[in-house]
Scaffold this motif. Structure first.
Motif, PDB file in Angstrom:
ATOM      1  N   VAL A  46      -4.408 -25.270  16.765  1.00 28.11           N
ATOM      2  CA  VAL A  46      -5.169 -25.098  15.532  1.00 28.11           C
ATOM      3  C   VAL A  46      -5.809 -26.437  15.173  1.00 28.11           C
ATOM      4  O   VAL A  46      -5.120 -27.457  15.099  1.00 28.11           O
ATOM      5  CB  VAL A  46      -4.253 -24.627  14.375  1.00 28.11           C
ATOM      6  CG1 VAL A  46      -5.034 -24.474  13.084  1.00 28.11           C
ATOM      7  CG2 VAL A  46      -3.539 -23.332  14.753  1.00 28.11           C
ATOM      8  N   VAL A  82      -1.652 -26.723   5.271  1.00 25.79           N
ATOM      9  CA  VAL A  82      -1.912 -25.509   6.046  1.00 25.79           C
ATOM     10  C   VAL A  82      -0.604 -24.871   6.491  1.00 25.79           C
ATOM     11  O   VAL A  82      -0.415 -23.656   6.379  1.00 25.79           O
ATOM     12  CB  VAL A  82      -2.831 -25.816   7.254  1.00 25.79           C
ATOM     13  CG1 VAL A  82      -2.921 -24.615   8.186  1.00 25.79           C
ATOM     14  CG2 VAL A  82      -4.219 -26.224   6.775  1.00 25.79           C
ATOM     15  N   LEU A  86       2.020 -20.641   5.810  1.00 27.14           N
ATOM     16  CA  LEU A  86       2.557 -19.699   6.792  1.00 27.14           C
ATOM     17  C   LEU A  86       4.004 -19.350   6.469  1.00 27.14           C
ATOM     18  O   LEU A  86       4.866 -20.228   6.460  1.00 27.14           O
ATOM     19  CB  LEU A  86       2.474 -20.303   8.195  1.00 27.14           C
ATOM     20  CG  LEU A  86       1.055 -20.478   8.729  1.00 27.14           C
ATOM     21  CD1 LEU A  86       1.042 -21.446   9.896  1.00 27.14           C
ATOM     22  CD2 LEU A  86       0.488 -19.127   9.123  1.00 27.14           C
ATOM     23  N   LEU A 115      -4.102 -17.806   8.840  1.00 30.82           N
ATOM     24  CA  LEU A 115      -4.868 -19.013   9.147  1.00 30.82           C
ATOM     25  C   LEU A 115      -6.367 -18.746   9.187  1.00 30.82           C
ATOM     26  O   LEU A 115      -7.165 -19.620   8.838  1.00 30.82           O
ATOM     27  CB  LEU A 115      -4.427 -19.620  10.479  1.00 30.82           C
ATOM     28  CG  LEU A 115      -3.074 -20.321  10.505  1.00 30.82           C
ATOM     29  CD1 LEU A 115      -2.834 -20.954  11.860  1.00 30.82           C
ATOM     30  CD2 LEU A 115      -2.975 -21.374   9.406  1.00 30.82           C
ATOM     31  N   SER A 116      -6.753 -17.550   9.612  1.00 28.23           N
ATOM     32  CA  SER A 116      -8.183 -17.247   9.706  1.00 28.23           C
ATOM     33  C   SER A 116      -8.856 -17.157   8.341  1.00 28.23           C
ATOM     34  O   SER A 116     -10.075 -17.168   8.245  1.00 28.23           O
ATOM     35  CB  SER A 116      -8.417 -15.964  10.504  1.00 28.23           C
ATOM     36  OG  SER A 116      -7.963 -14.849   9.784  1.00 28.23           O
ATOM     37  N   ASN A 118      -7.919 -19.436   5.941  1.00 26.57           N
ATOM     38  CA  ASN A 118      -7.691 -20.756   5.367  1.00 26.57           C
ATOM     39  C   ASN A 118      -8.948 -21.612   5.521  1.00 26.57           C
ATOM     40  O   ASN A 118      -9.415 -21.851   6.637  1.00 26.57           O
ATOM     41  CB  ASN A 118      -6.499 -21.428   6.062  1.00 26.57           C
ATOM     42  CG  ASN A 118      -6.067 -22.679   5.352  1.00 26.57           C
ATOM     43  OD1 ASN A 118      -6.863 -23.549   5.048  1.00 26.57           O
ATOM     44  ND2 ASN A 118      -4.768 -22.770   5.089  1.00 26.57           N
ATOM     45  N   VAL A 121      -9.015 -24.653   8.000  1.00 29.53           N
ATOM     46  CA  VAL A 121      -8.917 -24.440   9.442  1.00 29.53           C
ATOM     47  C   VAL A 121     -10.316 -24.266  10.019  1.00 29.53           C
ATOM     48  O   VAL A 121     -11.102 -23.462   9.534  1.00 29.53           O
ATOM     49  CB  VAL A 121      -8.044 -23.204   9.762  1.00 29.53           C
ATOM     50  CG1 VAL A 121      -8.048 -22.904  11.250  1.00 29.53           C
ATOM     51  CG2 VAL A 121      -6.625 -23.438   9.265  1.00 29.53           C
ATOM     52  N   ILE A 124      -9.027 -21.724  15.888  1.00 32.63           N
ATOM     53  CA  ILE A 124      -7.724 -21.385  16.450  1.00 32.63           C
ATOM     54  C   ILE A 124      -7.974 -21.033  17.909  1.00 32.63           C
ATOM     55  O   ILE A 124      -8.646 -20.053  18.210  1.00 32.63           O
ATOM     56  CB  ILE A 124      -7.087 -20.187  15.705  1.00 32.63           C
ATOM     57  CG1 ILE A 124      -6.983 -20.484  14.199  1.00 32.63           C
ATOM     58  CG2 ILE A 124      -5.726 -19.853  16.303  1.00 32.63           C
ATOM     59  CD1 ILE A 124      -6.674 -19.262  13.355  1.00 32.63           C
TER      60      ILE A 124
END
Length: 133
Positions: A46, A82, A86, A115-116, A118, A121, A124
Motif C-alpha cells: 500500500v 491509515v 483497519l 483502504l480503497s 481512504n 491511500v 494498493i
C-alpha cells in the motif's frame, strides 16, 4: 449553446477525475481482487499519497538529512492513521516503508474495501515475492 456548455463541463469533470486520485480513489491492482477470489487474504503493498510540498533533495544538498527525516516523520504518522482505520483481523502488517510512505502485509477483501475509500491511500498493489539468484 447550453448543450455545448454541459458537454464542456462534463469533459472537465472527467479530465479532473482522471488526474486527481482524491476524486476517483486509490488505484487497486486488479490482481488483488483476482487473488481474493481464490483466498481469504492476499499480500499487498500500500502506497500513500505524496507528502504535500515534498521536493526530492538534489545531490549535495546540505539539508538532505533534515528533508528525509521530515519526510519519514510525516509518513510514519500518516501510515499510523491509515492502519488505525483497519479493524483487527482485516490486515496483518508485514513491513513499514516509513521513508517512502508505504507498508505491506496481508489483507482481506473487507480491508481492501476500507483502504480503497481512504483519501490518504494512493494505490494498493499485489505483493509479489522476488528473489535474486
Amino acid at each position: 449553446m447550453k448543450s455545448t456548455i454541459v458537454i464542456m463541463l462534463l469533459l472537465i469533470v472527467i479530465f479532473t477525475a482522471g488526474c486527481n486520485s482524491k476524486i476517483i480513489g486509490p488505484s487497486v491492482d486488479p490482481e488483488v481482487y483476482k487473488n481474493l477470489g481464490k483466498a481469504s487474504t492476499v499480500m499487498v503493498i500500500v502506497m500513500l499519497d505524496r507528502q504535500p510540498g515534498f521536493v526530492q533533495p538534489k545531490e549535495g544538498d546540505p539539508n538532505v538529512n533534515k528533508i528525509l527525516k521530515d519526510a519519514e516523520d510525516y509518513y510514519t504518522q500518516e501510515i499510523n492513521k491509515v492502519l488505525e482505520t483497519l479493524p483487527k483481523g482485516e490486515f496483518t502488517l508485514g513491513y513499514r516503508f516509513n521513508s517512502i510512505g508505504g507498508f505491506s502485509g496481508t489483507i482481506t477483501k473487507r480491508g481492501v474495501e476500507i483502504l480503497s475509500k481512504n483519501s490518504n491511500v494512493q494505490r494498493i498493489d499485489i505483493g509479489r515475492e522476488s528473489r535474486i539468484n
